[in-house]
Design a protein around this motif. Sequence first.
Motif, PDB file in Angstrom:
ATOM      1  N   VAL A 188      -2.094  15.641  -4.532  1.00 21.92           N
ATOM      2  CA  VAL A 188      -0.720  15.363  -4.106  1.00 21.92           C
ATOM      3  C   VAL A 188      -0.595  15.536  -2.596  1.00 21.92           C
ATOM      4  O   VAL A 188       0.023  14.709  -1.919  1.00 21.92           O
ATOM      5  N   ARG A 189      -1.201  16.596  -2.068  1.00 21.80           N
ATOM      6  CA  ARG A 189      -1.144  16.825  -0.622  1.00 21.80           C
ATOM      7  C   ARG A 189      -1.815  15.681   0.150  1.00 21.80           C
ATOM      8  O   ARG A 189      -1.301  15.214   1.161  1.00 21.80           O
ATOM      9  N   ILE A 190      -2.964  15.220  -0.348  1.00 22.63           N
ATOM     10  CA  ILE A 190      -3.668  14.111   0.295  1.00 22.63           C
ATOM     11  C   ILE A 190      -2.826  12.840   0.225  1.00 22.63           C
ATOM     12  O   ILE A 190      -2.686  12.115   1.217  1.00 22.63           O
ATOM     13  N   LEU A 191      -2.236  12.580  -0.935  1.00 18.83           N
ATOM     14  CA  LEU A 191      -1.391  11.392  -1.089  1.00 18.83           C
ATOM     15  C   LEU A 191      -0.155  11.473  -0.206  1.00 18.83           C
ATOM     16  O   LEU A 191       0.283  10.460   0.342  1.00 18.83           O
ATOM     17  N   ASN A 192       0.413  12.667  -0.045  1.00 17.23           N
ATOM     18  CA  ASN A 192       1.548  12.834   0.873  1.00 17.23           C
ATOM     19  C   ASN A 192       1.151  12.470   2.295  1.00 17.23           C
ATOM     20  O   ASN A 192       1.879  11.751   2.993  1.00 17.23           O
ATOM     21  N   GLY A 193       0.007  12.978   2.730  1.00 16.06           N
ATOM     22  CA  GLY A 193      -0.466  12.674   4.075  1.00 16.06           C
ATOM     23  C   GLY A 193      -0.731  11.196   4.262  1.00 16.06           C
ATOM     24  O   GLY A 193      -0.368  10.606   5.291  1.00 16.06           O
ATOM     25  N   LEU A 194      -1.359  10.584   3.272  1.00 17.08           N
ATOM     26  CA  LEU A 194      -1.640   9.151   3.344  1.00 17.08           C
ATOM     27  C   LEU A 194      -0.352   8.340   3.369  1.00 17.08           C
ATOM     28  O   LEU A 194      -0.220   7.378   4.136  1.00 17.08           O
ATOM     29  N   HIS A 195       0.625   8.745   2.560  1.00 16.52           N
ATOM     30  CA  HIS A 195       1.912   8.046   2.544  1.00 16.52           C
ATOM     31  C   HIS A 195       2.568   8.102   3.915  1.00 16.52           C
ATOM     32  O   HIS A 195       3.064   7.087   4.430  1.00 16.52           O
ATOM     33  N   ASN A 196       2.560   9.269   4.538  1.00 13.39           N
ATOM     34  CA  ASN A 196       3.158   9.405   5.868  1.00 13.39           C
ATOM     35  C   ASN A 196       2.419   8.559   6.900  1.00 13.39           C
ATOM     36  O   ASN A 196       3.036   7.947   7.779  1.00 13.39           O
ATOM     37  N   GLN A 197       1.099   8.510   6.791  1.00 15.71           N
ATOM     38  CA  GLN A 197       0.290   7.718   7.704  1.00 15.71           C
ATOM     39  C   GLN A 197       0.587   6.221   7.543  1.00 15.71           C
ATOM     40  O   GLN A 197       0.770   5.499   8.532  1.00 15.71           O
ATOM     41  N   VAL A 198       0.661   5.753   6.308  1.00 16.82           N
ATOM     42  CA  VAL A 198       0.946   4.339   6.046  1.00 16.82           C
ATOM     43  C   VAL A 198       2.366   3.993   6.483  1.00 16.82           C
ATOM     44  O   VAL A 198       2.615   2.930   7.044  1.00 16.82           O
TER      45      VAL A 198
ATOM     46  N   LEU B 199       0.828  -1.197   0.000  1.00 18.63           N
ATOM     47  CA  LEU B 199       0.000   0.000   0.000  1.00 18.63           C
ATOM     48  C   LEU B 199       0.866   1.252   0.000  1.00 18.63           C
ATOM     49  O   LEU B 199       0.598   2.210  -0.741  1.00 18.63           O
ATOM     50  N   MET B 200       1.924   1.250   0.805  1.00 15.93           N
ATOM     51  CA  MET B 200       2.818   2.395   0.850  1.00 15.93           C
ATOM     52  C   MET B 200       3.442   2.636  -0.519  1.00 15.93           C
ATOM     53  O   MET B 200       3.519   3.774  -0.994  1.00 15.93           O
ATOM     54  N   TYR B 201       3.858   1.575  -1.187  1.00 19.39           N
ATOM     55  CA  TYR B 201       4.429   1.692  -2.530  1.00 19.39           C
ATOM     56  C   TYR B 201       3.409   2.271  -3.512  1.00 19.39           C
ATOM     57  O   TYR B 201       3.719   3.163  -4.299  1.00 19.39           O
ATOM     58  N   GLU B 202       2.180   1.766  -3.477  1.00 13.46           N
ATOM     59  CA  GLU B 202       1.157   2.216  -4.419  1.00 13.46           C
ATOM     60  C   GLU B 202       0.780   3.678  -4.193  1.00 13.46           C
ATOM     61  O   GLU B 202       0.575   4.427  -5.155  1.00 13.46           O
ATOM     62  N   VAL B 203       0.704   4.095  -2.943  1.00 16.50           N
ATOM     63  CA  VAL B 203       0.393   5.501  -2.640  1.00 16.50           C
ATOM     64  C   VAL B 203       1.530   6.396  -3.133  1.00 16.50           C
ATOM     65  O   VAL B 203       1.299   7.443  -3.738  1.00 16.50           O
TER      66      VAL B 203
ATOM     67  N   ARG C 137       1.313   9.309  -6.017  1.00 12.13           N
ATOM     68  CA  ARG C 137       1.772  10.680  -5.768  1.00 12.13           C
ATOM     69  C   ARG C 137       2.802  11.101  -6.804  1.00 12.13           C
ATOM     70  O   ARG C 137       2.717  12.184  -7.383  1.00 12.13           O
ATOM     71  N   ASP C 138       3.759  10.233  -7.068  1.00 11.83           N
ATOM     72  CA  ASP C 138       4.802  10.550  -8.042  1.00 11.83           C
ATOM     73  C   ASP C 138       4.224  10.720  -9.445  1.00 11.83           C
ATOM     74  O   ASP C 138       4.669  11.590 -10.207  1.00 11.83           O
ATOM     75  N   ASN C 139       3.234   9.925  -9.785  1.00 11.18           N
ATOM     76  CA  ASN C 139       2.563  10.038 -11.078  1.00 11.18           C
ATOM     77  C   ASN C 139       1.870  11.388 -11.189  1.00 11.18           C
ATOM     78  O   ASN C 139       1.959  12.069 -12.225  1.00 11.18           O
ATOM     79  N   MET C 140       1.177  11.795 -10.134  1.00 13.51           N
ATOM     80  CA  MET C 140       0.488  13.086 -10.137  1.00 13.51           C
ATOM     81  C   MET C 140       1.488  14.229 -10.243  1.00 13.51           C
ATOM     82  O   MET C 140       1.271  15.191 -10.986  1.00 13.51           O
ATOM     83  N   LEU C 141       2.593  14.128  -9.521  1.00 15.61           N
ATOM     84  CA  LEU C 141       3.630  15.165  -9.602  1.00 15.61           C
ATOM     85  C   LEU C 141       4.212  15.234 -11.013  1.00 15.61           C
ATOM     86  O   LEU C 141       4.465  16.326 -11.534  1.00 15.61           O
ATOM     87  N   ALA C 142       4.403  14.092 -11.641  1.00 11.21           N
ATOM     88  CA  ALA C 142       4.927  14.067 -13.011  1.00 11.21           C
ATOM     89  C   ALA C 142       3.951  14.748 -13.966  1.00 11.21           C
ATOM     90  O   ALA C 142       4.370  15.490 -14.867  1.00 11.21           O
ATOM     91  N   ARG C 143       2.663  14.517 -13.761  1.00 10.96           N
ATOM     92  CA  ARG C 143       1.651  15.168 -14.603  1.00 10.96           C
ATOM     93  C   ARG C 143       1.697  16.680 -14.437  1.00 10.96           C
ATOM     94  O   ARG C 143       1.423  17.424 -15.379  1.00 10.96           O
ATOM     95  N   LEU C 144       2.044  17.124 -13.222  1.00  7.47           N
ATOM     96  CA  LEU C 144       2.153  18.560 -12.965  1.00  7.47           C
ATOM     97  C   LEU C 144       3.513  19.113 -13.384  1.00  7.47           C
ATOM     98  O   LEU C 144       3.685  20.326 -13.461  1.00  7.47           O
ATOM     99  N   GLY C 145       4.471  18.237 -13.606  1.00  4.86           N
ATOM    100  CA  GLY C 145       5.821  18.684 -13.941  1.00  4.86           C
ATOM    101  C   GLY C 145       6.521  19.314 -12.756  1.00  4.86           C
ATOM    102  O   GLY C 145       7.317  20.232 -12.906  1.00  4.86           O
ATOM    103  N   ALA C 146       6.222  18.797 -11.553  1.00  6.92           N
ATOM    104  CA  ALA C 146       6.787  19.366 -10.328  1.00  6.92           C
ATOM    105  C   ALA C 146       7.490  18.268  -9.530  1.00  6.92           C
ATOM    106  O   ALA C 146       7.137  17.095  -9.614  1.00  6.92           O
ATOM    107  N   ALA C 147       8.459  18.690  -8.742  1.00 10.58           N
ATOM    108  CA  ALA C 147       9.198  17.745  -7.907  1.00 10.58           C
ATOM    109  C   ALA C 147       8.475  17.460  -6.598  1.00 10.58           C
ATOM    110  O   ALA C 147       8.626  16.393  -6.016  1.00 10.58           O
ATOM    111  N   ASP C 148       7.687  18.422  -6.125  1.00 14.49           N
ATOM    112  CA  ASP C 148       6.945  18.250  -4.877  1.00 14.49           C
ATOM    113  C   ASP C 148       5.718  19.155  -4.884  1.00 14.49           C
ATOM    114  O   ASP C 148       5.515  19.942  -5.814  1.00 14.49           O
TER     115      ASP C 148
END
Length: 90
Positions: A66-76, A22-26, A30-41
């Motif tokens: 991205v913010r939600i996925l960051n929070g979820l990643h930290n939680q997991v 789950l941590m990997y998938e989240v 997140r990384d996919n969404m950041l790539a779509r935005l063309g941003a590092a974070d």
Amino acid sequence: MDNFYDKIPAERALEIQRVSRLMYEVRAARDNMLARLGAADAEQALACIVDGALPEHPGYEHYLSVRILNGLHNQVRAELAALVKEAQEQ
């Protein structure tokens, strides 16, 4: 060398593997969404929206994702650390 998973009950090992996955998938989402935005974070994405380099719509919605996925990643990640620590103490 002994495998960590050989030292703990099978159910606990499967739980740790599921949470790891789950941590990997989240993180990948997140990384996919950041790539779509063309941003590092998330901060860079927001700066690009504010500067006008990214359109407000759907850029801001993607930024929020991205913010939600960051929070979820930290939680997991915290949950996984607790599971591993508990397994090591048994």
